[in-house]
Motif scaffolding. Structure first.
Motif, PDB file in Angstrom:
ATOM      1  N   TYR A 344       0.826  -1.272  -0.117  1.00  0.00           N
ATOM      2  CA  TYR A 344      -0.122   0.004  -0.018  1.00  0.00           C
ATOM      3  C   TYR A 344       0.728   1.147  -0.018  1.00  0.00           C
ATOM      4  CZ  TYR A 344      -4.231  -2.568   1.035  1.00  0.00           C
ATOM      5  OH  TYR A 344      -5.367  -3.582   0.908  1.00  0.00           O
ATOM      6  N   LYS A 345       2.159   1.075   0.368  1.00  0.00           N
ATOM      7  CA  LYS A 345       3.132   2.432   0.650  1.00  0.00           C
ATOM      8  C   LYS A 345       3.821   2.779  -0.702  1.00  0.00           C
ATOM      9  CE  LYS A 345       3.372   1.894   5.623  1.00  0.00           C
ATOM     10  NZ  LYS A 345       4.451   1.515   6.626  1.00  0.00           N
ATOM     11  N   LEU A 346       3.633   1.792  -1.687  1.00  0.00           N
ATOM     12  CA  LEU A 346       4.297   1.728  -2.958  1.00  0.00           C
ATOM     13  C   LEU A 346       3.844   3.072  -3.785  1.00  0.00           C
ATOM     14  CD1 LEU A 346       4.559  -1.800  -3.965  1.00  0.00           C
ATOM     15  CD2 LEU A 346       6.446  -0.806  -2.825  1.00  0.00           C
ATOM     16  N   ILE A 347       2.801   3.161  -3.897  1.00  0.00           N
ATOM     17  CA  ILE A 347       2.143   4.361  -4.862  1.00  0.00           C
ATOM     18  C   ILE A 347       0.824   4.583  -4.188  1.00  0.00           C
ATOM     19  CG2 ILE A 347       1.285   5.217  -6.766  1.00  0.00           C
ATOM     20  CD1 ILE A 347       3.286   3.338  -8.252  1.00  0.00           C
ATOM     21  N   PRO A 348       0.673   5.606  -3.200  1.00  0.00           N
ATOM     22  CA  PRO A 348      -0.346   5.727  -2.421  1.00  0.00           C
ATOM     23  C   PRO A 348      -1.628   6.046  -3.133  1.00  0.00           C
ATOM     24  CG  PRO A 348       1.261   7.081  -1.306  1.00  0.00           C
ATOM     25  CD  PRO A 348       1.838   6.583  -2.335  1.00  0.00           C
ATOM     26  N   GLU A 349      -1.647   6.843  -4.293  1.00  0.00           N
ATOM     27  CA  GLU A 349      -2.914   7.308  -5.040  1.00  0.00           C
ATOM     28  C   GLU A 349      -3.296   6.027  -5.812  1.00  0.00           C
ATOM     29  OE1 GLU A 349       0.428   9.082  -7.339  1.00  0.00           O
ATOM     30  OE2 GLU A 349       0.055   8.774  -5.345  1.00  0.00           O
ATOM     31  N   ALA A 350      -2.751   4.995  -5.955  1.00  0.00           N
ATOM     32  CA  ALA A 350      -2.939   3.713  -6.505  1.00  0.00           C
ATOM     33  C   ALA A 350      -3.319   2.526  -5.539  1.00  0.00           C
ATOM     34  CB  ALA A 350      -2.008   3.401  -7.489  1.00  0.00           C
ATOM     35  N   ARG A 351      -3.843   2.668  -4.338  1.00  0.00           N
ATOM     36  CA  ARG A 351      -3.780   1.608  -3.413  1.00  0.00           C
ATOM     37  C   ARG A 351      -4.721   0.709  -3.904  1.00  0.00           C
ATOM     38  NH1 ARG A 351      -3.656   6.064   0.383  1.00  0.00           N
ATOM     39  NH2 ARG A 351      -1.673   6.092   1.727  1.00  0.00           N
ATOM     40  N   ASN A 352      -5.952   1.182  -4.448  1.00  0.00           N
ATOM     41  CA  ASN A 352      -6.907   0.291  -4.790  1.00  0.00           C
ATOM     42  C   ASN A 352      -6.516  -0.775  -5.922  1.00  0.00           C
ATOM     43  OD1 ASN A 352      -8.660   2.467  -3.260  1.00  0.00           O
ATOM     44  ND2 ASN A 352     -10.069   0.473  -3.565  1.00  0.00           N
ATOM     45  N   ARG A 353      -5.831  -0.228  -6.947  1.00  0.00           N
ATOM     46  CA  ARG A 353      -5.527  -0.929  -7.953  1.00  0.00           C
ATOM     47  C   ARG A 353      -4.254  -1.930  -7.606  1.00  0.00           C
ATOM     48  NH1 ARG A 353      -4.240   3.902 -11.325  1.00  0.00           N
ATOM     49  NH2 ARG A 353      -4.851   4.961  -9.661  1.00  0.00           N
ATOM     50  N   ILE A 354      -3.337  -1.319  -6.692  1.00  0.00           N
ATOM     51  CA  ILE A 354      -2.190  -2.284  -5.989  1.00  0.00           C
ATOM     52  C   ILE A 354      -3.073  -3.291  -5.445  1.00  0.00           C
ATOM     53  CG2 ILE A 354      -0.423  -2.229  -4.114  1.00  0.00           C
ATOM     54  CD1 ILE A 354       0.465   0.199  -5.265  1.00  0.00           C
ATOM     55  N   ASN A 355      -3.729  -2.992  -4.586  1.00  0.00           N
ATOM     56  CA  ASN A 355      -4.832  -4.107  -3.873  1.00  0.00           C
ATOM     57  C   ASN A 355      -5.264  -5.002  -4.770  1.00  0.00           C
ATOM     58  OD1 ASN A 355      -5.624  -5.150  -1.127  1.00  0.00           O
ATOM     59  ND2 ASN A 355      -7.605  -4.742  -2.051  1.00  0.00           N
ATOM     60  N   THR A 356      -5.653  -4.567  -6.052  1.00  0.00           N
ATOM     61  CA  THR A 356      -6.374  -5.214  -6.707  1.00  0.00           C
ATOM     62  C   THR A 356      -5.470  -6.545  -7.296  1.00  0.00           C
ATOM     63  OG1 THR A 356      -8.054  -3.792  -7.363  1.00  0.00           O
ATOM     64  CG2 THR A 356      -7.514  -5.503  -9.142  1.00  0.00           C
ATOM     65  N   VAL A 357      -4.122  -6.037  -7.867  1.00  0.00           N
ATOM     66  CA  VAL A 357      -3.341  -6.918  -8.438  1.00  0.00           C
ATOM     67  C   VAL A 357      -2.784  -7.902  -7.247  1.00  0.00           C
ATOM     68  CG1 VAL A 357      -0.905  -6.925  -9.265  1.00  0.00           C
ATOM     69  CG2 VAL A 357      -2.509  -5.230  -9.938  1.00  0.00           C
ATOM     70  N   PHE A 358      -2.596  -7.360  -5.920  1.00  0.00           N
ATOM     71  CA  PHE A 358      -2.279  -8.329  -5.003  1.00  0.00           C
ATOM     72  C   PHE A 358      -3.295  -9.486  -4.754  1.00  0.00           C
ATOM     73  CE2 PHE A 358      -2.060  -9.526  -0.518  1.00  0.00           C
ATOM     74  CZ  PHE A 358      -0.875  -9.554  -0.230  1.00  0.00           C
ATOM     75  N   MET A 359      -4.584  -9.079  -4.369  1.00  0.00           N
ATOM     76  CA  MET A 359      -5.664  -9.819  -4.169  1.00  0.00           C
ATOM     77  C   MET A 359      -6.151 -10.661  -5.254  1.00  0.00           C
ATOM     78  SD  MET A 359      -5.555  -9.272  -0.786  1.00  0.00           S
ATOM     79  CE  MET A 359      -7.013 -10.551  -0.328  1.00  0.00           C
ATOM     80  N   VAL A 360      -6.003 -10.353  -6.378  1.00  0.00           N
ATOM     81  CA  VAL A 360      -6.311 -11.322  -7.582  1.00  0.00           C
ATOM     82  C   VAL A 360      -5.397 -12.358  -7.483  1.00  0.00           C
ATOM     83  CG1 VAL A 360      -6.467 -11.455  -9.868  1.00  0.00           C
ATOM     84  CG2 VAL A 360      -7.634  -9.537  -8.889  1.00  0.00           C
ATOM     85  N   THR A 361      -4.036 -12.101  -7.378  1.00  0.00           N
ATOM     86  CA  THR A 361      -3.177 -13.215  -7.131  1.00  0.00           C
ATOM     87  C   THR A 361      -3.374 -14.117  -5.965  1.00  0.00           C
ATOM     88  OG1 THR A 361      -1.499 -11.780  -8.143  1.00  0.00           O
ATOM     89  CG2 THR A 361      -0.731 -13.695  -7.257  1.00  0.00           C
ATOM     90  N   TYR A 362      -3.872 -13.426  -4.836  1.00  0.00           N
ATOM     91  CA  TYR A 362      -4.037 -13.954  -3.691  1.00  0.00           C
ATOM     92  C   TYR A 362      -5.173 -14.996  -3.597  1.00  0.00           C
ATOM     93  CZ  TYR A 362      -4.839 -14.324   1.626  1.00  0.00           C
ATOM     94  OH  TYR A 362      -4.777 -14.492   2.790  1.00  0.00           O
ATOM     95  N   PHE A 363      -6.325 -14.624  -4.377  1.00  0.00           N
ATOM     96  CA  PHE A 363      -7.509 -15.488  -4.232  1.00  0.00           C
ATOM     97  C   PHE A 363      -7.332 -16.486  -5.636  1.00  0.00           C
ATOM     98  CE2 PHE A 363      -9.339 -12.868  -1.136  1.00  0.00           C
ATOM     99  CZ  PHE A 363     -10.046 -13.608  -0.327  1.00  0.00           C
ATOM    100  N   VAL A 364      -6.691 -16.326  -6.647  1.00  0.00           N
ATOM    101  CA  VAL A 364      -6.400 -17.186  -7.516  1.00  0.00           C
ATOM    102  C   VAL A 364      -5.553 -18.354  -6.948  1.00  0.00           C
ATOM    103  CG1 VAL A 364      -4.706 -17.857  -9.619  1.00  0.00           C
ATOM    104  CG2 VAL A 364      -6.592 -15.778  -9.517  1.00  0.00           C
TER     105      VAL A 364
END
Length: 417
Positions: A344-364
């Motif tokens: 979440y700290k990588l690019i603050p204004e893109a938190r939701n998209r970063i979370n999307t990449v992370f959690m899509v991979t997580y649930f796959v």
């Protein structure tokens, strides 16, 4: 291809900020978000202790029944891909309310499903629209003070894992006494109540950037390419969740066999024991805030590996299963919170998209673990499931070791590019 985030930061200047005071979120608001994360994430896991009941009701084999949690997790990954990024585009409180009302419809459909194909379709839909925790986790980070972001994420994600675990307990009890359909009807009622509560309790939270939906989705792959820390965190967390899912998907079938002869209610009680591991989530977030996310993640993955060694050796006793489940839940949740706080700290204004990449991979990863668990159980029973889980954690540790010396620096350089 450059990450579109860069131009968004320019467009965001002068845009209306999120409606939160400088003091951040109150404990009551964070508690409300944790409760919402718990009851919505639970939708994904009510089915697990009820699989044998559903199989008998709709005349499904154990292999066919394993498709129910798999499709729910696949649906969740799709929802993360198409709906969770909207938190970087639209007002987040309204988004969570809308998602809760839509998933209510899917849950009603599951409760009344007359055929297998209807149940599978509504399971997919339930997963797609049960992404509220993944809208609220970046929201909690955005509305919190910088020094408290890890704690806020830990509270919300701790609520999510507690919901996952208590889902099995509640579903086991309700299924035993009232049937599996009653559980889904109750879940639908809880979604309506939670939508009303969030509307009252949470502040307005507008995105920090102005971006169109097409740009929103097209930025996901460039984000993953440019941020090695994100790729590493997502893949090893996906393996960890795959191992976690393999255990919980097959546990109810294991408990029905000798020497146990237990049913859904015992599987649910073992889920209750695992809540002890989830309670560590805020503390893990605090450690991440102190600057040790990589070390904490490596320790968490090692704990998960140890858990499957324990389950292999002592899993044929209830005490052994309870202890192994607690240790497994602790390792899985500790890894999740440390890696989410980190990305979440990588690019603050893109938190939701970063979370999307992370959690899509997580649930796959979770869906893969669920699918392979059905195969491992049918071929090698409990030993096969434990071997699968240990292998998944082993793969995650290899990724952690290979990237641990370079991913943070690479992530910072990408974010600055």
């Amino acid at each position: 291809m450059e990450i579109p985030v860069k131009s968004e930061s320019v467009r965001a200047r002068g845009s209306e900020p999120a409606a939160a005071g400088s003091e951040g979120l109150s404990n009551l608001q964070l508690g409300t978000m944790a409760i919402a994360a718990a009851v919505t994430a639970a939708n994904l896991y009510y089915c697990q202790p009820l699989l044998s009941q559903i199989a008998r009701s709709l005349h499904m084999t154990a292999r066919e029944t394993a498709d129910i949690p798999m499709l729910t997790q696949v649906g969740y990954a799709l929802g993360l891909l198409f709906f969770a990024p909207l938190g970087d585009m639209v007002e987040r409180r309204g988004l969570t309310t809308a998602l809760l009302l839509i998933v209510t419809v899917a849950l009603v459909g599951t409760a009344s499903a007359p055929y297998t194909w209807v149940l599978l379709a509504t399971s997919l839909m339930t997963g797609m629209f049960t992404v509220v925790p993944q809208v609220m986790a970046p929201m909690a980070s955005a509305l919190s003070r910088p020094e408290a972001q890890g704690r806020a994420v830990g509270i919300v994600m701790g609520g999510m894992l507690i919901g996952i675990l208590l889902a099995r307990t509640v579903a086991g009890f309700v299924g035993t006494w009232f049937g599996w359909r009653a559980m889904y009807a109750l879940a639908a009622a809880m979604m309506v109540a939670m939508a009303a509560l969030l509307r009252v309790m949470l502040p307005v939270s507008r995105p920090e950037a102005r971006i169109r939906y097409r740009e929103l989705l097209s930025s996901l792959i460039p984000l993953a390419r440019k941020l090695p820390a994100l790729r590493q965190a997502a893949i090893m967390s996906g393996f960890a969740f795959g191992a976690f899912s393999a255990y919980w998907t097959t546990l109810v079938f294991f408990l029905e066999k000798p020497p146990y002869h237990y049913g859904a209610q015992m599987a649910g009680l073992l889920g209750l024991a695992g809540v002890a591991g989830a309670l560590a989530a805020p503390a893990v977030g605090w450690l991440s805030d102190r600057g040790y996310p990589r070390l904490a993640s490596g320790c968490a993955l090692s704990i998960g590996m140890i858990a499957f060694g324990w389950l292999w050796t002592f899993g044929r006793t209830i005490a052994g299963l309870a202890i192994g489940g607690i240790v497994l839940d602790l390792g899985t949740q500790a890894n999740l919170v440390t890696n989410q706080t980190r990305v979440y700290k990588l690019i603050p204004e893109a938190r939701n998209r970063i979370n999307t990449v992370f959690m899509v991979t997580y649930f796959v990863g979770g869906a893969l673990g669920t699918f392979l668990a059905g195969f491992a159980w049918s071929r090698w029973q409990w030993n096969g499931v434990c071997g699968l889980g240990a292998s998944f954690f082993g793969a995650a540790l290899i990724i952690w070791a290979a990237g641990s010396w370079e991913s943070e620096g690479g992530a910072r350089r990408a974010g600055a590019a």
